[in-house]
Design a protein around this motif. Structure first.
Motif, mmCIF file in Angstrom:
data_model
loop_
_atom_site.group_PDB
_atom_site.id
_atom_site.type_symbol
_atom_site.label_atom_id
_atom_site.label_comp_id
_atom_site.label_asym_id
_atom_site.label_seq_id
_atom_site.Cartn_x
_atom_site.Cartn_y
_atom_site.Cartn_z
ATOM 1 N N MET A 47 0.819 -1.214 0.000
ATOM 2 C CA MET A 47 0.000 0.000 0.000
ATOM 3 C C MET A 47 0.850 1.260 0.000
ATOM 4 S SD MET A 47 -3.339 -0.511 2.406
ATOM 5 C CE MET A 47 -2.418 -0.969 3.879
ATOM 6 N N PHE A 48 2.070 1.157 0.525
ATOM 7 C CA PHE A 48 2.927 2.331 0.697
ATOM 8 C C PHE A 48 4.262 2.069 0.004
ATOM 9 C CE2 PHE A 48 0.379 1.729 4.578
ATOM 10 C CZ PHE A 48 -0.436 2.844 4.493
ATOM 11 N N HIS A 49 4.423 2.581 -1.195
ATOM 12 C CA HIS A 49 5.688 2.364 -1.890
ATOM 13 C C HIS A 49 6.146 3.566 -2.701
ATOM 14 C CE1 HIS A 49 2.474 0.935 -4.698
ATOM 15 N NE2 HIS A 49 3.179 1.676 -5.548
ATOM 16 N N GLU A 50 5.474 4.697 -2.565
ATOM 17 C CA GLU A 50 5.837 5.869 -3.374
ATOM 18 C C GLU A 50 7.261 6.335 -3.068
ATOM 19 O OE1 GLU A 50 5.652 8.784 -6.220
ATOM 20 O OE2 GLU A 50 4.296 7.091 -5.880
ATOM 21 N N ALA A 51 7.623 6.362 -1.788
ATOM 22 C CA ALA A 51 8.968 6.841 -1.444
ATOM 23 C C ALA A 51 10.037 5.891 -1.987
ATOM 24 C CB ALA A 51 9.098 6.990 0.071
ATOM 25 N N GLU A 52 9.784 4.572 -1.933
ATOM 26 C CA GLU A 52 10.738 3.615 -2.476
ATOM 27 C C GLU A 52 10.860 3.774 -3.992
ATOM 28 O OE1 GLU A 52 8.363 3.016 -0.358
ATOM 29 O OE2 GLU A 52 8.968 1.588 1.201
ATOM 30 N N TRP A 53 9.726 4.005 -4.653
ATOM 31 C CA TRP A 53 9.727 4.229 -6.098
ATOM 32 C C TRP A 53 10.546 5.478 -6.433
ATOM 33 C CZ3 TRP A 53 7.744 0.483 -9.047
ATOM 34 C CH2 TRP A 53 7.551 0.730 -10.400
ATOM 35 N N GLN A 54 10.326 6.545 -5.658
ATOM 36 C CA GLN A 54 11.021 7.801 -5.907
ATOM 37 C C GLN A 54 12.497 7.731 -5.553
ATOM 38 O OE1 GLN A 54 10.021 10.461 -7.525
ATOM 39 N NE2 GLN A 54 8.019 9.525 -7.876
ATOM 40 N N LEU A 55 12.881 6.802 -4.684
ATOM 41 C CA LEU A 55 14.297 6.623 -4.382
ATOM 42 C C LEU A 55 15.083 6.387 -5.668
ATOM 43 C CD1 LEU A 55 16.806 6.071 -2.641
ATOM 44 C CD2 LEU A 55 15.905 3.759 -2.234
ATOM 45 N N SER A 56 14.575 5.522 -6.527
ATOM 46 C CA SER A 56 15.258 5.258 -7.796
ATOM 47 C C SER A 56 15.143 6.439 -8.749
ATOM 48 C CB SER A 56 14.684 4.000 -8.452
ATOM 49 O OG SER A 56 15.068 2.854 -7.741
ATOM 50 N N LYS A 57 13.956 7.023 -8.858
ATOM 51 C CA LYS A 57 13.769 8.117 -9.806
ATOM 52 C C LYS A 57 14.660 9.308 -9.463
ATOM 53 C CE LYS A 57 10.654 5.737 -11.899
ATOM 54 N NZ LYS A 57 11.095 4.895 -13.036
#
Length: 242
Positions: A47-57
């Motif tokens: 449910m909570f993965h935006e910060a992990e996604w943005q880590l790569s971006k």
């Protein structure tokens, strides 16, 4: 087992009992939610993965060049790694994970992103202690290529630099430990770190002291459990100092 709750894996580890489960909640309809617990603590949720996604971006967005060699510290549910693989400049991606069970979940595709990672020839798992690898500056973070230096290190293991999964991890977040991480990077390489909660100025300053350049990025995301929002932080540092 009932469709709304399924325990996919449970096993003891040196850090406590590890549980992978899939469940559904009425407010989310037929959406499967994957969750990981270690002992009494929730480690991650799909449910909570935006910060992990943005880590790569954000981390890879600061890297120049092509044919990039990238290391991800911490596999989790795979969001950081899969986000990184969307960058066509990556030549190799090594994901270092301490818990062999987590690698097994992805290899057996018990979690949704395992299939994507397994199908990408650029991606490889390494069962190792990321922090121990970092401390050994004589070798690479890639166990199969000990002389390699990396274009980027993307780290997503501890909750924050002060809220760590193992107390031995604390040393990594000191200037001494971060400097060791920097020795694994090429010149102008990037170190990026995910952290829960608001940016901490002291840590941004510490990264700047070690690497030469550092920024913090607040990442806000919707929290469907509260109906409000939550935030995480991505720290991005560039190696300007040897």
């Amino acid at each position: 087992m009932h469709l709304d709750y399924q325990e996919l894996d449970y096993r003891p580890t040196p850090m406590g009992d590890l549980l992978l489960r899939r469940r559904r909640m009425p407010q989310f309809g037929d959406t499967d939610i994957y969750e990981v617990k270690l002992g009494e603590y929730f480690l991650m949720s799909s449910m909570f993965h935006e910060a992990e996604w943005q880590l790569s971006k954000l981390g890879l967005g600061a890297v120049e060049g092509e044919g990039l060699d990238v290391v991800v510290g911490g596999l989790g549910l795979g969001y950081t790694a899969v986000s990184a693989l969307e960058d066509s400049r990556i030549a190799s991606l090594v994901v270092v994970e301490y818990l062999d069970a987590v690698i097994d979940w992805h290899e057996r595709e018990l979690v949704p992103l395992g299939e994507t990672m397994n199908a990408d020839p650029r991606c490889r798992y390494a069962h190792a202690d990321f922090f121990a690898l970092c401390a050994d500056v004589r070798k690479s973070l890639d166990p199969l290529q000990p002389d390699k230096r990396h274009d980027a290190i993307l780290l997503d293991i501890d909750h924050t630099p002060t809220n760590v999964l193992r107390q031995t991890n604390t040393r990594f977040y000191t200037e001494e430990g971060l400097a060791e991480a920097g020795q694994h990077l090429k010149e102008n390489g990037v170190f990026a770190l995910w952290s829960d909660g608001e940016p901490e100025d002291y840590f941004t300053d510490r990264l700047g002291n070690v690497f030469g350049e550092a920024k913090s990025h607040r990442v806000d995301f919707a929290n469907p459990l509260t109906g409000g929002s939550s935030c995480g932080t991505v720290y991005v540092a560039r190696k300007l100092r040897s």
